[in-house]
Motif scaffolding. Structure first.
Motif, PDB file in Angstrom:
ATOM      1  N   LEU A  21      -6.144  -4.193  11.639  1.00 45.92           N
ATOM      2  CA  LEU A  21      -5.409  -3.081  11.059  1.00 45.92           C
ATOM      3  C   LEU A  21      -5.730  -2.987   9.571  1.00 45.92           C
ATOM      4  O   LEU A  21      -5.995  -3.993   8.914  1.00 45.92           O
ATOM      5  CB  LEU A  21      -3.905  -3.273  11.232  1.00 45.92           C
ATOM      6  N   THR A  22      -5.673  -1.777   9.047  1.00 48.86           N
ATOM      7  CA  THR A  22      -5.903  -1.585   7.620  1.00 48.86           C
ATOM      8  C   THR A  22      -4.623  -1.924   6.850  1.00 48.86           C
ATOM      9  O   THR A  22      -3.549  -2.109   7.432  1.00 48.86           O
ATOM     10  CB  THR A  22      -6.302  -0.129   7.319  1.00 48.86           C
ATOM     11  N   LYS A  23      -4.738  -1.992   5.525  1.00 46.62           N
ATOM     12  CA  LYS A  23      -3.585  -2.303   4.686  1.00 46.62           C
ATOM     13  C   LYS A  23      -2.508  -1.231   4.833  1.00 46.62           C
ATOM     14  O   LYS A  23      -1.315  -1.541   4.911  1.00 46.62           O
ATOM     15  CB  LYS A  23      -4.040  -2.420   3.225  1.00 46.62           C
ATOM     16  N   ARG A  24      -2.917   0.008   4.894  1.00 42.97           N
ATOM     17  CA  ARG A  24      -1.980   1.119   5.073  1.00 42.97           C
ATOM     18  C   ARG A  24      -1.215   0.983   6.381  1.00 42.97           C
ATOM     19  O   ARG A  24      -0.001   1.170   6.436  1.00 42.97           O
ATOM     20  CB  ARG A  24      -2.768   2.422   5.026  1.00 42.97           C
ATOM     21  N   GLN A  25      -1.915   0.669   7.456  1.00 47.08           N
ATOM     22  CA  GLN A  25      -1.274   0.522   8.754  1.00 47.08           C
ATOM     23  C   GLN A  25      -0.311  -0.658   8.771  1.00 47.08           C
ATOM     24  O   GLN A  25       0.787  -0.568   9.338  1.00 47.08           O
ATOM     25  CB  GLN A  25      -2.332   0.367   9.841  1.00 47.08           C
ATOM     26  N   LEU A  26      -0.684  -1.764   8.127  1.00 51.31           N
ATOM     27  CA  LEU A  26       0.204  -2.925   8.069  1.00 51.31           C
ATOM     28  C   LEU A  26       1.488  -2.610   7.305  1.00 51.31           C
ATOM     29  O   LEU A  26       2.586  -2.999   7.716  1.00 51.31           O
ATOM     30  CB  LEU A  26      -0.520  -4.107   7.426  1.00 51.31           C
ATOM     31  N   ILE A  27       1.372  -1.880   6.196  1.00 44.56           N
ATOM     32  CA  ILE A  27       2.555  -1.532   5.407  1.00 44.56           C
ATOM     33  C   ILE A  27       3.476  -0.605   6.197  1.00 44.56           C
ATOM     34  O   ILE A  27       4.697  -0.813   6.239  1.00 44.56           O
ATOM     35  CB  ILE A  27       2.132  -0.899   4.071  1.00 44.56           C
ATOM     36  N   CYS A  28       2.909   0.406   6.844  1.00 41.62           N
ATOM     37  CA  CYS A  28       3.728   1.338   7.624  1.00 41.62           C
ATOM     38  C   CYS A  28       4.408   0.632   8.793  1.00 41.62           C
ATOM     39  O   CYS A  28       5.593   0.886   9.078  1.00 41.62           O
ATOM     40  CB  CYS A  28       2.883   2.497   8.134  1.00 41.62           C
ATOM     41  N   LEU A  29       3.710  -0.261   9.467  1.00 40.43           N
ATOM     42  CA  LEU A  29       4.316  -0.979  10.590  1.00 40.43           C
ATOM     43  C   LEU A  29       5.369  -1.971  10.114  1.00 40.43           C
ATOM     44  O   LEU A  29       6.369  -2.200  10.807  1.00 40.43           O
ATOM     45  CB  LEU A  29       3.239  -1.671  11.412  1.00 40.43           C
ATOM     46  N   LEU A  65       3.637   6.874  13.526  1.00 41.22           N
ATOM     47  CA  LEU A  65       2.741   8.034  13.441  1.00 41.22           C
ATOM     48  C   LEU A  65       2.044   8.092  12.085  1.00 41.22           C
ATOM     49  O   LEU A  65       0.857   8.398  11.995  1.00 41.22           O
ATOM     50  CB  LEU A  65       3.518   9.328  13.691  1.00 41.22           C
ATOM     51  N   PHE A  66       2.787   7.802  10.993  1.00 40.79           N
ATOM     52  CA  PHE A  66       2.159   7.787   9.671  1.00 40.79           C
ATOM     53  C   PHE A  66       1.113   6.687   9.574  1.00 40.79           C
ATOM     54  O   PHE A  66       0.136   6.830   8.844  1.00 40.79           O
ATOM     55  CB  PHE A  66       3.217   7.607   8.575  1.00 40.79           C
ATOM     56  N   ALA A  67       1.296   5.602  10.305  1.00 40.29           N
ATOM     57  CA  ALA A  67       0.337   4.497  10.250  1.00 40.29           C
ATOM     58  C   ALA A  67      -0.920   4.795  11.056  1.00 40.29           C
ATOM     59  O   ALA A  67      -2.038   4.521  10.606  1.00 40.29           O
ATOM     60  CB  ALA A  67       0.991   3.217  10.771  1.00 40.29           C
ATOM     61  N   PRO A  75      -4.960  11.448   6.795  1.00 40.98           N
ATOM     62  CA  PRO A  75      -3.757  10.864   7.397  1.00 40.98           C
ATOM     63  C   PRO A  75      -2.687  11.926   7.615  1.00 40.98           C
ATOM     64  O   PRO A  75      -2.797  13.066   7.149  1.00 40.98           O
ATOM     65  CB  PRO A  75      -3.321   9.819   6.367  1.00 40.98           C
ATOM     66  N   LEU A  76      -1.627  11.529   8.305  1.00 43.06           N
ATOM     67  CA  LEU A  76      -0.605  12.487   8.717  1.00 43.06           C
ATOM     68  C   LEU A  76       0.080  13.169   7.547  1.00 43.06           C
ATOM     69  O   LEU A  76       0.373  14.370   7.610  1.00 43.06           O
ATOM     70  CB  LEU A  76       0.440  11.783   9.595  1.00 43.06           C
TER      71      LEU A  76
END
Length: 126
Positions: A21-29, A65-67, A75-76
């Motif tokens: 997962l990317t950093k963005r995805q980890l933060i959103c999750l 969804l944002f992740a 991105p969304l």
């Protein structure tokens, strides 16, 4: 021999931090977990396990969804901002206006003066 596919467009390749997962995805999750899990554990005694789980899923769905959602490299939140600007910020009806150079001019025309040799001279005022 091992075969590894290399994408042609390297700008679409993103750095993976952990769990693919990317950093963005980890933060959103992480934000989704921070909102959803306490909601579930604090409300399951009052509204029941099934309702608490449904509420947790509904709280976590926007962050998920944002992740994960991405379309055409955007991105969304960028997609939503584009939709908002097109629907609400800009006028819905845009007039198509052109300037016809062969139509009657809107400014005062320049007088044409006859010369002695049969030709016209433009640009000289009377």
């Amino acid at each position: 021999m091992a075969y590894v596919s290399i994408p042609k467009d390297l700008t679409k390749v993103k750095n993976k931090v952990a769990f693919n997962l990317t950093k963005r995805q980890l933060i959103c999750l992480a934000v989704a977990g921070a909102l959803g899990l306490p909601f579930y554990f604090l409300t399951k005694a009052y509204i029941g396990t099934s309702s608490a789980a449904t509420g947790m899923v509904l709280l976590m769905l926007p962050e998920f969804l944002f992740a994960m959602y991405e379309k055409d490299g955007m991105p969304l939140e960028k997609i939503l901002m584009n939709i908002i600007s097109v629907r609400f910020r800009r006028p819905a009806i845009r007039r198509y206006e052109t300037e016809n150079i062969f139509d009657e001019p809107k400014h005062k025309p320049v007088a044409v003066q006859k010369t002695g040799k049969g030709g016209n001279v433009r640009g000289r005022k009377k």
